[in-house]
Design a protein around this motif. Structure first.
Motif, PDB file in Angstrom:
ATOM      1  N   GLU A  58       0.825  -1.212   0.000  1.00 28.41           N
ATOM      2  CA  GLU A  58       0.000   0.000   0.000  1.00 28.41           C
ATOM      3  C   GLU A  58       0.861   1.264   0.000  1.00 28.41           C
ATOM      4  O   GLU A  58       0.502   2.280  -0.591  1.00 28.41           O
ATOM      5  CB  GLU A  58      -0.915   0.012   1.230  1.00 28.41           C
ATOM      6  N   THR A  59       2.009   1.190   0.684  1.00 29.24           N
ATOM      7  CA  THR A  59       2.867   2.368   0.836  1.00 29.24           C
ATOM      8  C   THR A  59       3.754   2.589  -0.390  1.00 29.24           C
ATOM      9  O   THR A  59       3.889   3.709  -0.881  1.00 29.24           O
ATOM     10  CB  THR A  59       3.763   2.213   2.090  1.00 29.24           C
ATOM     11  N   HIS A  60       4.374   1.518  -0.864  1.00 33.95           N
ATOM     12  CA  HIS A  60       5.405   1.642  -1.906  1.00 33.95           C
ATOM     13  C   HIS A  60       5.003   1.036  -3.249  1.00 33.95           C
ATOM     14  O   HIS A  60       5.732   1.175  -4.231  1.00 33.95           O
ATOM     15  CB  HIS A  60       6.711   1.004  -1.436  1.00 33.95           C
ATOM     16  N   GLY A  61       3.860   0.334  -3.295  1.00 40.29           N
ATOM     17  CA  GLY A  61       3.435  -0.285  -4.546  1.00 40.29           C
ATOM     18  C   GLY A  61       4.251  -1.538  -4.864  1.00 40.29           C
ATOM     19  O   GLY A  61       5.143  -1.928  -4.105  1.00 40.29           O
ATOM     20  N   PHE A  62       3.945  -2.143  -6.011  1.00 44.35           N
ATOM     21  CA  PHE A  62       4.601  -3.400  -6.380  1.00 44.35           C
ATOM     22  C   PHE A  62       6.058  -3.193  -6.811  1.00 44.35           C
ATOM     23  O   PHE A  62       6.786  -4.158  -6.986  1.00 44.35           O
ATOM     24  CB  PHE A  62       3.795  -4.098  -7.483  1.00 44.35           C
ATOM     25  N   GLY A  63       6.471  -1.955  -6.951  1.00 50.30           N
ATOM     26  CA  GLY A  63       7.867  -1.677  -7.299  1.00 50.30           C
ATOM     27  C   GLY A  63       8.758  -1.467  -6.081  1.00 50.30           C
ATOM     28  O   GLY A  63       9.869  -0.975  -6.207  1.00 50.30           O
ATOM     29  N   PHE A  64       8.302  -1.875  -4.903  1.00 50.14           N
ATOM     30  CA  PHE A  64       9.082  -1.668  -3.664  1.00 50.14           C
ATOM     31  C   PHE A  64      10.490  -2.256  -3.788  1.00 50.14           C
ATOM     32  O   PHE A  64      10.710  -3.202  -4.539  1.00 50.14           O
ATOM     33  CB  PHE A  64       8.358  -2.298  -2.472  1.00 50.14           C
ATOM     34  N   SER A  65      11.412  -1.679  -3.019  1.00 51.30           N
ATOM     35  CA  SER A  65      12.784  -2.206  -2.986  1.00 51.30           C
ATOM     36  C   SER A  65      13.016  -2.976  -1.688  1.00 51.30           C
ATOM     37  O   SER A  65      12.278  -2.798  -0.712  1.00 51.30           O
ATOM     38  CB  SER A  65      13.792  -1.059  -3.049  1.00 51.30           C
ATOM     39  N   THR A  66      14.043  -3.817  -1.676  1.00 53.24           N
ATOM     40  CA  THR A  66      14.404  -4.555  -0.460  1.00 53.24           C
ATOM     41  C   THR A  66      14.728  -3.582   0.670  1.00 53.24           C
ATOM     42  O   THR A  66      14.378  -3.818   1.837  1.00 53.24           O
ATOM     43  CB  THR A  66      15.605  -5.485  -0.745  1.00 53.24           C
ATOM     44  N   GLU A  67      15.378  -2.461   0.340  1.00 52.07           N
ATOM     45  CA  GLU A  67      15.688  -1.441   1.368  1.00 52.07           C
ATOM     46  C   GLU A  67      14.409  -0.908   2.013  1.00 52.07           C
ATOM     47  O   GLU A  67      14.370  -0.653   3.217  1.00 52.07           O
ATOM     48  CB  GLU A  67      16.459  -0.257   0.756  1.00 52.07           C
ATOM     49  N   GLN A  68      13.361  -0.736   1.211  1.00 50.23           N
ATOM     50  CA  GLN A  68      12.100  -0.226   1.754  1.00 50.23           C
ATOM     51  C   GLN A  68      11.443  -1.238   2.699  1.00 50.23           C
ATOM     52  O   GLN A  68      10.804  -0.843   3.677  1.00 50.23           O
ATOM     53  CB  GLN A  68      11.150   0.152   0.605  1.00 50.23           C
ATOM     54  N   VAL A  69      11.626  -2.520   2.417  1.00 50.10           N
ATOM     55  CA  VAL A  69      11.139  -3.548   3.350  1.00 50.10           C
ATOM     56  C   VAL A  69      11.828  -3.357   4.704  1.00 50.10           C
ATOM     57  O   VAL A  69      11.180  -3.319   5.759  1.00 50.10           O
ATOM     58  CB  VAL A  69      11.408  -4.979   2.823  1.00 50.10           C
ATOM     59  N   GLY A  70      13.154  -3.179   4.670  1.00 47.20           N
ATOM     60  CA  GLY A  70      13.917  -2.985   5.904  1.00 47.20           C
ATOM     61  C   GLY A  70      13.509  -1.722   6.651  1.00 47.20           C
ATOM     62  O   GLY A  70      13.343  -1.733   7.882  1.00 47.20           O
ATOM     63  N   ASP A  71      13.316  -0.643   5.911  1.00 46.66           N
ATOM     64  CA  ASP A  71      12.893   0.614   6.545  1.00 46.66           C
ATOM     65  C   ASP A  71      11.560   0.439   7.268  1.00 46.66           C
ATOM     66  O   ASP A  71      11.360   0.962   8.364  1.00 46.66           O
ATOM     67  CB  ASP A  71      12.730   1.726   5.491  1.00 46.66           C
ATOM     68  N   LEU A  72      10.646  -0.302   6.645  1.00 47.84           N
ATOM     69  CA  LEU A  72       9.334  -0.505   7.239  1.00 47.84           C
ATOM     70  C   LEU A  72       9.421  -1.360   8.508  1.00 47.84           C
ATOM     71  O   LEU A  72       8.696  -1.120   9.474  1.00 47.84           O
ATOM     72  CB  LEU A  72       8.405  -1.166   6.213  1.00 47.84           C
ATOM     73  N   TRP A  73      10.328  -2.350   8.517  1.00 45.95           N
ATOM     74  CA  TRP A  73      10.531  -3.134   9.744  1.00 45.95           C
ATOM     75  C   TRP A  73      10.934  -2.203  10.888  1.00 45.95           C
ATOM     76  O   TRP A  73      10.385  -2.265  11.982  1.00 45.95           O
ATOM     77  CB  TRP A  73      11.638  -4.170   9.538  1.00 45.95           C
ATOM     78  N   LEU A  74      11.937  -1.360  10.607  1.00 42.45           N
ATOM     79  CA  LEU A  74      12.454  -0.475  11.662  1.00 42.45           C
ATOM     80  C   LEU A  74      11.360   0.481  12.158  1.00 42.45           C
ATOM     81  O   LEU A  74      11.314   0.817  13.335  1.00 42.45           O
ATOM     82  CB  LEU A  74      13.655   0.319  11.138  1.00 42.45           C
ATOM     83  N   LEU A  75      10.511   0.879  11.253  1.00 40.94           N
ATOM     84  CA  LEU A  75       9.469   1.851  11.571  1.00 40.94           C
ATOM     85  C   LEU A  75       8.275   1.227  12.285  1.00 40.94           C
ATOM     86  O   LEU A  75       7.698   1.830  13.188  1.00 40.94           O
ATOM     87  CB  LEU A  75       9.003   2.498  10.259  1.00 40.94           C
ATOM     88  N   ARG A  76       7.887   0.011  11.893  1.00 45.03           N
ATOM     89  CA  ARG A  76       6.591  -0.554  12.303  1.00 45.03           C
ATOM     90  C   ARG A  76       6.655  -1.787  13.193  1.00 45.03           C
ATOM     91  O   ARG A  76       5.643  -2.180  13.756  1.00 45.03           O
ATOM     92  CB  ARG A  76       5.797  -0.938  11.051  1.00 45.03           C
ATOM     93  N   LEU A  77       7.821  -2.439  13.266  1.00 48.88           N
ATOM     94  CA  LEU A  77       7.890  -3.738  13.933  1.00 48.88           C
ATOM     95  C   LEU A  77       8.830  -3.675  15.132  1.00 48.88           C
ATOM     96  O   LEU A  77       9.986  -3.313  14.977  1.00 48.88           O
ATOM     97  CB  LEU A  77       8.411  -4.768  12.916  1.00 48.88           C
ATOM     98  N   PRO A  78       8.356  -4.009  16.340  1.00 48.12           N
ATOM     99  CA  PRO A  78       9.268  -3.998  17.496  1.00 48.12           C
ATOM    100  C   PRO A  78      10.344  -5.079  17.360  1.00 48.12           C
ATOM    101  O   PRO A  78      10.037  -6.211  16.979  1.00 48.12           O
ATOM    102  CB  PRO A  78       8.343  -4.295  18.685  1.00 48.12           C
ATOM    103  N   TYR A  79      11.573  -4.715  17.713  1.00 50.10           N
ATOM    104  CA  TYR A  79      12.719  -5.629  17.580  1.00 50.10           C
ATOM    105  C   TYR A  79      12.471  -6.968  18.268  1.00 50.10           C
ATOM    106  O   TYR A  79      12.770  -8.032  17.722  1.00 50.10           O
ATOM    107  CB  TYR A  79      13.955  -4.943  18.171  1.00 50.10           C
ATOM    108  N   LEU A  80      11.898  -6.953  19.463  1.00 51.98           N
ATOM    109  CA  LEU A  80      11.721  -8.190  20.219  1.00 51.98           C
ATOM    110  C   LEU A  80      10.560  -9.050  19.698  1.00 51.98           C
ATOM    111  O   LEU A  80      10.327 -10.137  20.202  1.00 51.98           O
ATOM    112  CB  LEU A  80      11.543  -7.908  21.711  1.00 51.98           C
ATOM    113  N   GLN A  81       9.848  -8.553  18.687  1.00 52.58           N
ATOM    114  CA  GLN A  81       8.841  -9.397  18.032  1.00 52.58           C
ATOM    115  C   GLN A  81       9.402 -10.025  16.754  1.00 52.58           C
ATOM    116  O   GLN A  81       8.659 -10.590  15.957  1.00 52.58           O
ATOM    117  CB  GLN A  81       7.576  -8.576  17.697  1.00 52.58           C
ATOM    118  N   THR A  82      10.711  -9.910  16.568  1.00 54.14           N
ATOM    119  CA  THR A  82      11.377 -10.600  15.455  1.00 54.14           C
ATOM    120  C   THR A  82      12.188 -11.756  16.026  1.00 54.14           C
ATOM    121  O   THR A  82      12.583 -11.724  17.203  1.00 54.14           O
ATOM    122  CB  THR A  82      12.317  -9.656  14.683  1.00 54.14           C
TER     123      THR A  82
END
Length: 357
Positions: A102-126
């Motif tokens: 929804e944020t980056h569309g189907f052209g998303f990059s691997t870097e954008q996946v990582g950025d979203l983890w840092l932004l949205r996912l708590p470290y201890l839930q990985t």
């Protein structure tokens, strides 16, 4: 795209995928500890509670010793106690994948996946490879180094559990689904870890249009290297199933061949998943039950099997005993998504699936 004939429409199939993923995850969650909960122990647990064959969520433990080694969240995941889904990474990553598209569309990059983890996912839930990649990201490393630096879990199941949304948003287009899943997977995985994500995404995409499970598996195998250990293992399960070998014996044979890889590795789990799908033969309840009774990473395998079976049957045809306790609600550690409705997630996924590239 989608199933053009009779049968469930695209919206119902996508909703079925979400419901199946969440139900399968909830079914397997209490016994997710592969070295403790072997196939034999799971069946003994079910036998003691008079719950074989398994046709519903797990019963409460009949034996206190068993209760002591269930996952601590078991009380929210057993029959009669489920009020909405409990939080789990197997569902968090499907939500995060939806948010990514929804944020980056189907052209998303691997870097954008990582950025979203840092932004949205708590470290201890990985966990495992995802935690290693998260730590590498936080230390300033870029993909593909995030997957390879100080990460002993590169071929474990983590990337595979992130793949569903790419299948749901590419109905009938397994190659495109696999390419998207690969772009996500290389953040944290290599080799069979990446192939597992590609295989799962293609399998789910294929389930929208394939006449049956076996055809969907054949289609999914075509997107990964035929010589990979993952492809050889899936083919092995398919050939044993074709000889009419019973489910238990098929799993015993294949687990002997993948011994030593550990219970969270992609390859032995793909064998359990493939066997559950084939011997479940399109029946939603039987597919979930056999996959979770297969052991190893029970909640992840149950979730992926449920996703495939849910797409094949559609939400309307999933028995109420699996759907009703979920109360159309998801608990999630992904910031901004806790308490979201399952039906709303399915609608948002449908919008992406019908938007085109």
């Amino acid at each position: 795209m989608g199933n053009q004939g009779t049968g469930p429409d695209l919206a119902d199939r996508i909703h079925g995928g979400w419901l199946g993923r969440i139900a399968g995850n909830m079914l397997g969650k209490p016994v997710e500890q592969g070295e403790v909960w072997t196939r034999e122990r799971i069946d003994r647990y079910l036998r003691q509670a008079a719950a074989l064959p398994l046709t519903d969520y797990l019963p409460e433990p009949a034996d206190a010793a068993d209760g002591a080694v269930l996952r601590p969240e078991w009380r929210q995941c057993v029959r009669g106690r489920i009020h909405g889904s409990c939080r789990d990474d197997d569902v968090d990553y499907a939500i995060l994948g939806l948010h990514l598209l929804e944020t980056h569309g189907f052209g998303f990059s691997t870097e954008q996946v990582g950025d979203l983890w840092l932004l949205r996912l708590p470290y201890l839930q990985t966990f495992t490879a995802e935690r290693a990649a998260y730590r590498n990201l936080a230390n300033g490393l870029k993909p593909p180094l995030t997957a390879t630096y100080d990460n002993p879990y590169q071929e474990w199941i983590g990337a595979l559990i992130r793949a569903d949304v790419y299948g749901w948003t590419c109905p009938g287009d397994p190659r495109r689904a696999a390419a998207l899943a690969r772009r996500d997977a290389v953040l944290s995985h290599t080799g069979n870890g990446v192939y597992g994500a590609m295989f799962a995404a293609a399998l789910i995409a294929a389930a929208f249009t394939a006449p049956g499970v076996r055809d969907a598996l054949e289609t999914a195998l075509a997107v990964i290297p035929a010589s990979s250990r993952l492809a050889r293992t899936v083919r092995r399960v398919m050939s044993l199933h074709e000889t009419r070998l019973p489910w238990e014996e098929t799993l015993t044979t294949v687990s002997g061949e993948s011994a030593g890889l550990g219970w969270i590795h992609t390859v032995p789990n793909a064998a359990v998943l493939t066997a559950g799908l084939l011997y479940g033969d399109g029946d939603f309840t039987r597919t979930l039950a056999l996959t979770v009774r297969g052991g190893l990473d029970t909640d992840s395998n149950g979730a992926t099997a449920g996703s495939v079976a849910g797409v094949l049957t559609g939400a309307a045809a999933i028995p109420a005993r699996w759907k009703d306790p979920l109360e159309d609600t998801v608990r999630s550690a992904v910031f901004g998504f806790d308490g979201v409705q399952i039906s709303a997630l399915a609608e948002r996924t449908l919008r992406l699936a019908t938007a085109g590239p």
